[in-house]
Design a protein around this motif. Sequence first.
Motif, PDB file in Angstrom:
ATOM      1  N   GLN A 159     -11.100 -52.647  23.579  1.00 55.47           N
ATOM      2  CA  GLN A 159      -9.873 -52.997  22.870  1.00 55.47           C
ATOM      3  C   GLN A 159      -9.531 -54.474  23.060  1.00 55.47           C
ATOM      4  OE1 GLN A 159      -6.539 -50.592  23.993  1.00 55.47           O
ATOM      5  NE2 GLN A 159      -5.189 -51.446  22.427  1.00 55.47           N
ATOM      6  N   GLU A 217      -9.175 -57.383  20.182  1.00 56.07           N
ATOM      7  CA  GLU A 217      -8.014 -58.269  20.067  1.00 56.07           C
ATOM      8  C   GLU A 217      -8.467 -59.731  20.070  1.00 56.07           C
ATOM      9  OE1 GLU A 217      -4.882 -57.602  19.540  1.00 56.07           O
ATOM     10  OE2 GLU A 217      -5.168 -55.420  19.527  1.00 56.07           O
ATOM     11  N   GLN A 218      -9.434 -60.047  20.914  1.00 51.43           N
ATOM     12  CA  GLN A 218      -9.940 -61.421  20.965  1.00 51.43           C
ATOM     13  C   GLN A 218     -10.633 -61.794  19.658  1.00 51.43           C
ATOM     14  OE1 GLN A 218     -12.400 -61.217  24.488  1.00 51.43           O
ATOM     15  NE2 GLN A 218     -10.769 -61.999  25.820  1.00 51.43           N
ATOM     16  N   ARG A 275      -9.945 -60.505  16.664  1.00 50.65           N
ATOM     17  CA  ARG A 275      -8.905 -60.682  15.641  1.00 50.65           C
ATOM     18  C   ARG A 275      -8.199 -62.024  15.817  1.00 50.65           C
ATOM     19  NH1 ARG A 275      -8.103 -54.933  16.186  1.00 50.65           N
ATOM     20  NH2 ARG A 275      -6.584 -55.279  17.847  1.00 50.65           N
ATOM     21  N   TYR A 276      -7.953 -62.387  17.055  1.00 48.78           N
ATOM     22  CA  TYR A 276      -7.299 -63.667  17.328  1.00 48.78           C
ATOM     23  C   TYR A 276      -8.175 -64.828  16.869  1.00 48.78           C
ATOM     24  CZ  TYR A 276      -5.337 -67.553  20.006  1.00 48.78           C
ATOM     25  OH  TYR A 276      -4.814 -68.774  20.372  1.00 48.78           O
TER      26      TYR A 276
END
Length: 238
Positions: A213, A217-218, A220-221
């Motif tokens: 997860q 997130e990384q 998407r960032y």
Amino acid sequence: MIQQLKTDPATDIIYPDSDGQPMADNTKQFRWIVTVKENIEILFAANADVFVAGDLLWYPVQGKPKICYAPDVMVVFGRPKGDRGSYQQWREDNIAPQVVFEILSPGNRAKKMAEKLLFYQRYGVEEYYIYDPDDIELTGLLRSGDWLEPIEDINGWVSSRLGIRFELTPDTLVIYRPDGQRFLTPVELDHLREQERQRAEEERQRAEEAMAQLEQEQQRYQALIEKLRARGIDPEQL
């Protein structure tokens, strides 16, 4: 003249590794012997100088192989762990087992138990525990001088040598380790081991999911950063 060498008769004496008697008369007695022996073994696993054995012949006197008994469980402080065919005391710094256990069965006779008591008393046992799993009766004896004296209140008794505590319930005897955990049968120990394995596996899976997860997130960032830069926006200037 031919001079004959003198031989030590003691070296020719045989000390059998078995007395020909069964370890237990029934499954209940055997289960208790194994449970007590294995849990004490586990309790002192980190101490290299505590020897624990079950149904091992103990010879206290060199040169007298008929003087012997095989306690259901015996514990010897001050002797190294390791395999033995019998416990020959003169080969063990003359250290006698300090603690012994006997688990009764219907085959036990009063005469034989009296002989064992005299043997353990004479040859240095400090703590002697006798448990009858059929009648749920525990007897403890503690050395006082040359004698093994009965422990008056055995329920809740804590062994000074082992640090374990005995609790009698209407259904059974419960033995507690110094850390409060109770003695478990091999099956219960395996079940506990499996529970710990499953718990460790679940924690590993949760850690992997959390890591995945975090990676998402990384990603998407990073994708957002790339989009901003594509539009001529410098994220570091925001």
